[in-house]
Motif scaffolding. Structure first.
Motif, PDB file in Angstrom:
ATOM      1  N   ASP A 135       0.850  -1.201   0.000  1.00 17.02           N
ATOM      2  CA  ASP A 135       0.000   0.000   0.000  1.00 17.02           C
ATOM      3  C   ASP A 135       0.886   1.251   0.000  1.00 17.02           C
ATOM      4  O   ASP A 135       2.121   1.144  -0.032  1.00 17.02           O
ATOM      5  N   ASP A 155     -13.772   1.164   3.979  1.00 20.25           N
ATOM      6  CA  ASP A 155     -12.647   0.734   4.823  1.00 20.25           C
ATOM      7  C   ASP A 155     -11.661   1.882   5.046  1.00 20.25           C
ATOM      8  O   ASP A 155     -11.189   2.115   6.156  1.00 20.25           O
ATOM      9  N   LEU A 156     -11.394   2.650   3.970  1.00 16.88           N
ATOM     10  CA  LEU A 156     -10.478   3.799   4.085  1.00 16.88           C
ATOM     11  C   LEU A 156     -11.096   4.894   4.945  1.00 16.88           C
ATOM     12  O   LEU A 156     -10.416   5.516   5.763  1.00 16.88           O
ATOM     13  N   ARG A 203     -17.194   4.403  -1.964  1.00 21.68           N
ATOM     14  CA  ARG A 203     -16.417   3.371  -2.665  1.00 21.68           C
ATOM     15  C   ARG A 203     -15.455   2.612  -1.773  1.00 21.68           C
ATOM     16  O   ARG A 203     -15.133   1.474  -2.037  1.00 21.68           O
ATOM     17  N   ARG A 204     -14.930   3.276  -0.769  1.00 22.11           N
ATOM     18  CA  ARG A 204     -13.930   2.646   0.102  1.00 22.11           C
ATOM     19  C   ARG A 204     -14.241   2.917   1.570  1.00 22.11           C
ATOM     20  O   ARG A 204     -13.507   3.628   2.260  1.00 22.11           O
ATOM     21  N   THR A 234     -15.039   8.532  -0.962  1.00 22.11           N
ATOM     22  CA  THR A 234     -14.335   7.591  -0.086  1.00 22.11           C
ATOM     23  C   THR A 234     -15.346   6.770   0.708  1.00 22.11           C
ATOM     24  O   THR A 234     -15.209   5.544   0.817  1.00 22.11           O
TER      25      THR A 234
END
Ligand code: ADE
Length: 236
Positions: free
Chosen positions: A95, A222-223, A219-220, A216
Protein backbone atom coordinates in the motif's frame (compact mmCIF):
# COMPACT_ATOMS: atom_id res chain seq x y z
CA UNK A 1 17.91 5.03 -5.62
CA UNK A 2 19.11 1.91 -7.40
CA UNK A 3 16.39 -0.66 -8.05
CA UNK A 4 17.74 -4.06 -9.09
CA UNK A 5 15.17 -6.44 -10.54
CA UNK A 6 15.99 -10.14 -10.63
CA UNK A 7 13.71 -11.75 -13.20
CA UNK A 8 13.42 -14.46 -15.84
CA UNK A 9 11.81 -11.91 -18.16
CA UNK A 10 13.83 -8.66 -18.17
CA UNK A 11 12.32 -7.50 -21.48
CA UNK A 12 8.91 -7.17 -19.80
CA UNK A 13 10.24 -4.06 -18.02
CA UNK A 14 11.33 -2.05 -21.05
CA UNK A 15 7.97 -0.29 -21.54
CA UNK A 16 7.49 0.70 -17.91
CA UNK A 17 11.10 1.74 -17.33
CA UNK A 18 11.48 3.45 -20.71
CA UNK A 19 8.55 5.88 -20.70
CA UNK A 20 7.17 8.91 -18.94
CA UNK A 21 8.18 9.78 -15.38
CA UNK A 22 10.36 6.69 -14.83
CA UNK A 23 12.28 7.47 -18.00
CA UNK A 24 12.82 11.06 -16.86
CA UNK A 25 13.83 9.94 -13.34
CA UNK A 26 16.53 7.71 -14.82
CA UNK A 27 17.75 10.41 -17.20
CA UNK A 28 17.99 12.84 -14.29
CA UNK A 29 19.87 10.23 -12.24
CA UNK A 30 17.34 10.04 -9.38
CA UNK A 31 16.49 6.41 -10.07
CA UNK A 32 18.50 3.67 -11.72
CA UNK A 33 16.70 0.51 -12.80
CA UNK A 34 19.01 -2.44 -13.29
CA UNK A 35 17.60 -5.66 -14.79
CA UNK A 36 19.23 -8.98 -13.94
CA UNK A 37 18.36 -12.14 -15.82
CA UNK A 38 18.15 -14.97 -13.30
CA UNK A 39 19.09 -17.41 -16.07
CA UNK A 40 22.60 -15.87 -16.08
CA UNK A 41 23.03 -17.47 -12.65
CA UNK A 42 21.91 -20.94 -13.67
CA UNK A 43 24.34 -23.71 -12.75
CA UNK A 44 22.98 -25.89 -15.51
CA UNK A 45 24.28 -26.17 -19.07
CA UNK A 46 20.73 -25.69 -20.40
CA UNK A 47 20.35 -22.52 -18.29
CA UNK A 48 17.55 -24.09 -16.28
CA UNK A 49 16.59 -22.36 -13.04
CA UNK A 50 13.52 -24.39 -12.10
CA UNK A 51 12.73 -27.96 -11.09
CA UNK A 52 9.67 -29.99 -10.03
CA UNK A 53 8.59 -29.65 -6.40
CA UNK A 54 9.70 -32.24 -3.85
CA UNK A 55 6.64 -34.14 -2.67
CA UNK A 56 5.01 -33.87 -6.09
CA UNK A 57 2.34 -31.54 -7.37
CA UNK A 58 1.84 -29.36 -10.41
CA UNK A 59 4.26 -26.85 -11.92
CA UNK A 60 7.87 -25.99 -11.33
CA UNK A 61 9.68 -24.25 -8.48
CA UNK A 62 12.53 -21.76 -8.90
CA UNK A 63 15.71 -23.20 -7.42
CA UNK A 64 17.34 -21.39 -4.51
CA UNK A 65 20.97 -21.43 -5.67
CA UNK A 66 20.69 -19.11 -8.71
CA UNK A 67 18.78 -16.62 -6.53
CA UNK A 68 21.43 -16.77 -3.78
CA UNK A 69 24.15 -16.28 -6.39
CA UNK A 70 22.37 -13.34 -8.07
CA UNK A 71 21.82 -11.56 -4.73
CA UNK A 72 25.37 -12.26 -3.51
CA UNK A 73 26.74 -10.87 -6.75
CA UNK A 74 24.68 -7.69 -6.32
CA UNK A 75 25.82 -7.32 -2.71
CA UNK A 76 29.44 -7.54 -3.90
CA UNK A 77 28.75 -4.85 -6.49
CA UNK A 78 27.90 -2.20 -3.94
CA UNK A 79 24.38 -3.17 -2.98
CA UNK A 80 25.25 -4.18 0.60
CA UNK A 81 22.50 -1.96 1.96
CA UNK A 82 19.81 -2.55 -0.66
CA UNK A 83 16.52 -3.73 0.84
CA UNK A 84 15.43 -7.11 -0.44
CA UNK A 85 11.81 -7.63 -1.56
CA UNK A 86 10.30 -10.85 -2.89
CA UNK A 87 7.05 -10.52 -4.82
CA UNK A 88 4.56 -13.25 -4.01
CA UNK A 89 0.76 -13.48 -3.58
CA UNK A 90 1.55 -14.82 -0.10
CA UNK A 91 3.27 -11.64 1.09
CA UNK A 92 2.17 -8.62 3.12
CA UNK A 93 -0.20 -6.33 1.25
CA UNK A 94 1.43 -3.46 -0.63
CA UNK A 95 0.00 0.00 0.00
CA UNK A 96 0.99 3.68 -0.08
CA UNK A 97 2.48 3.52 3.43
CA UNK A 98 4.79 0.67 2.44
CA UNK A 99 5.67 2.52 -0.80
CA UNK A 100 6.70 5.52 1.32
CA UNK A 101 8.81 3.34 3.61
CA UNK A 102 10.55 1.68 0.67
CA UNK A 103 11.21 5.03 -1.02
CA UNK A 104 13.49 5.95 1.92
CA UNK A 105 15.81 3.03 1.19
CA UNK A 106 19.13 3.55 -0.59
CA UNK A 107 18.36 0.72 -2.94
CA UNK A 108 15.93 -2.13 -3.53
CA UNK A 109 16.46 -5.61 -4.91
CA UNK A 110 13.21 -7.02 -6.27
CA UNK A 111 12.93 -10.79 -6.71
CA UNK A 112 10.28 -11.81 -9.23
CA UNK A 113 8.96 -15.33 -8.90
CA UNK A 114 7.33 -17.36 -11.62
CA UNK A 115 5.68 -20.74 -11.99
CA UNK A 116 4.94 -22.14 -8.52
CA UNK A 117 7.21 -19.60 -6.82
CA UNK A 118 10.62 -19.90 -5.17
CA UNK A 119 12.15 -22.73 -3.18
CA UNK A 120 11.32 -21.78 0.43
CA UNK A 121 15.04 -21.66 1.26
CA UNK A 122 15.26 -18.34 -0.63
CA UNK A 123 13.11 -16.86 2.14
CA UNK A 124 14.90 -18.79 4.88
CA UNK A 125 18.37 -17.81 3.67
CA UNK A 126 17.86 -14.24 2.50
CA UNK A 127 14.95 -13.04 4.70
CA UNK A 128 13.40 -10.75 2.08
CA UNK A 129 10.26 -8.79 2.80
CA UNK A 130 7.59 -10.80 0.99
CA UNK A 131 5.11 -8.46 -0.68
CA UNK A 132 1.79 -9.02 -2.48
CA UNK A 133 0.11 -6.33 -4.55
CA UNK A 134 -3.37 -7.71 -3.89
CA UNK A 135 -5.53 -10.75 -3.37
CA UNK A 136 -5.33 -12.20 -6.85
CA UNK A 137 -2.80 -14.43 -8.56
CA UNK A 138 -0.77 -13.20 -11.51
CA UNK A 139 1.41 -15.34 -13.75
CA UNK A 140 4.55 -14.02 -12.07
CA UNK A 141 6.13 -11.36 -9.93
CA UNK A 142 7.10 -9.08 -12.84
CA UNK A 143 3.90 -7.01 -13.00
CA UNK A 144 3.86 -6.67 -9.17
CA UNK A 145 7.52 -5.56 -9.33
CA UNK A 146 6.56 -2.93 -11.94
CA UNK A 147 3.75 -1.70 -9.68
CA UNK A 148 6.17 -1.46 -6.79
CA UNK A 149 8.99 0.24 -8.69
CA UNK A 150 6.62 2.75 -10.28
CA UNK A 151 4.91 3.72 -7.02
CA UNK A 152 8.19 3.84 -5.06
CA UNK A 153 10.14 5.77 -7.72
CA UNK A 154 7.62 8.60 -7.86
CA UNK A 155 8.15 9.13 -4.12
CA UNK A 156 11.92 9.49 -4.44
CA UNK A 157 12.74 13.17 -3.77
CA UNK A 158 12.93 15.21 -6.97
CA UNK A 159 11.26 12.64 -9.24
CA UNK A 160 7.94 14.47 -9.39
CA UNK A 161 7.67 18.09 -10.41
CA UNK A 162 5.88 20.46 -8.01
CA UNK A 163 2.55 20.16 -9.86
CA UNK A 164 2.67 16.38 -9.76
CA UNK A 165 3.64 16.22 -6.12
CA UNK A 166 0.52 18.17 -5.11
CA UNK A 167 -1.53 15.26 -6.41
CA UNK A 168 0.56 12.99 -4.29
CA UNK A 169 -0.27 14.93 -1.15
CA UNK A 170 -4.00 14.62 -1.61
CA UNK A 171 -3.69 10.87 -2.16
CA UNK A 172 -1.56 10.39 0.93
CA UNK A 173 -4.32 11.98 3.01
CA UNK A 174 -6.08 8.61 2.98
CA UNK A 175 -9.09 9.75 0.93
CA UNK A 176 -9.92 9.17 -2.72
CA UNK A 177 -9.38 11.97 -5.23
CA UNK A 178 -12.20 14.43 -6.00
CA UNK A 179 -13.48 14.42 -9.62
CA UNK A 180 -11.66 16.57 -12.16
CA UNK A 181 -13.00 18.40 -15.23
CA UNK A 182 -11.35 20.19 -18.11
CA UNK A 183 -12.36 22.03 -21.31
CA UNK A 184 -14.95 22.33 -22.76
CA UNK A 185 -17.53 23.36 -20.18
CA UNK A 186 -20.19 21.15 -21.73
CA UNK A 187 -19.76 17.69 -23.32
CA UNK A 188 -22.83 15.85 -24.70
CA UNK A 189 -25.09 17.79 -22.39
CA UNK A 190 -22.89 17.11 -19.35
CA UNK A 191 -21.85 20.33 -17.65
CA UNK A 192 -18.92 21.17 -15.40
CA UNK A 193 -20.24 21.81 -11.85
CA UNK A 194 -21.01 25.55 -11.49
CA UNK A 195 -18.75 26.00 -8.46
CA UNK A 196 -15.61 25.04 -10.44
CA UNK A 197 -16.08 27.95 -12.84
CA UNK A 198 -17.18 30.41 -10.15
CA UNK A 199 -13.65 31.67 -9.43
CA UNK A 200 -14.37 31.32 -5.68
CA UNK A 201 -11.30 29.38 -4.46
CA UNK A 202 -12.69 28.76 -1.00
CA UNK A 203 -15.92 27.30 -2.38
CA UNK A 204 -13.93 25.15 -4.83
CA UNK A 205 -11.81 23.77 -1.98
CA UNK A 206 -14.94 23.02 0.10
CA UNK A 207 -16.63 21.29 -2.83
CA UNK A 208 -13.57 19.15 -3.51
CA UNK A 209 -13.24 18.11 0.09
CA UNK A 210 -16.91 17.18 0.20
CA UNK A 211 -16.70 15.15 -3.04
CA UNK A 212 -13.56 13.40 -1.88
CA UNK A 213 -15.28 12.45 1.39
CA UNK A 214 -18.44 11.30 -0.40
CA UNK A 215 -16.45 9.12 -2.81
CA UNK A 216 -14.34 7.59 -0.09
CA UNK A 217 -17.39 6.71 2.02
CA UNK A 218 -19.23 5.26 -0.97
CA UNK A 219 -16.42 3.37 -2.66
CA UNK A 220 -13.93 2.65 0.10
CA UNK A 221 -15.73 2.54 3.46
CA UNK A 222 -12.65 0.73 4.82
CA UNK A 223 -10.48 3.80 4.09
CA UNK A 224 -13.10 6.18 5.49
CA UNK A 225 -13.23 4.19 8.75
CA UNK A 226 -9.42 4.13 8.97
CA UNK A 227 -9.31 7.89 8.52
CA UNK A 228 -11.95 8.49 11.22
CA UNK A 229 -10.19 6.29 13.75
CA UNK A 230 -6.90 8.06 13.03
CA UNK A 231 -8.56 11.43 13.70
CA UNK A 232 -10.01 10.21 17.01
CA UNK A 233 -6.63 8.85 17.98
CA UNK A 234 -4.97 12.19 17.31
CA UNK A 235 -7.44 14.03 19.56
CA UNK A 236 -6.62 11.85 22.57
N1 ADE B 1 2.92 -13.09 -8.03
C1 ADE B 1 1.75 -13.58 -8.50
N2 ADE B 1 0.71 -12.90 -8.02
C2 ADE B 1 1.21 -11.93 -7.20
C3 ADE B 1 0.64 -10.89 -6.42
N3 ADE B 1 -0.68 -10.71 -6.35
N4 ADE B 1 1.47 -10.08 -5.74
C4 ADE B 1 2.82 -10.27 -5.79
N5 ADE B 1 3.40 -11.23 -6.50
C5 ADE B 1 2.63 -12.06 -7.21
Amino acid sequence: MIIDVVTLFPSMFSGVAGESILKRAQEQGQVKINLINLRDYSRDKHKKVDAPPYGGGPGMVIMAEPVFDAVEDLRKKGREDSFLVLLTPGGVRFDQTLAQELSKQKGLILLCGHYEGFDERVSQGLSPLEVSIGDYVLTGGEIPAMVLLDSVSRLVPGVLGSKESLLEESFTSGALEYPQYTRPQEVRGLKVPEVLVSGDHEKVAEWREEKSKERTEERRPDLAAKKKSKKQFRQL
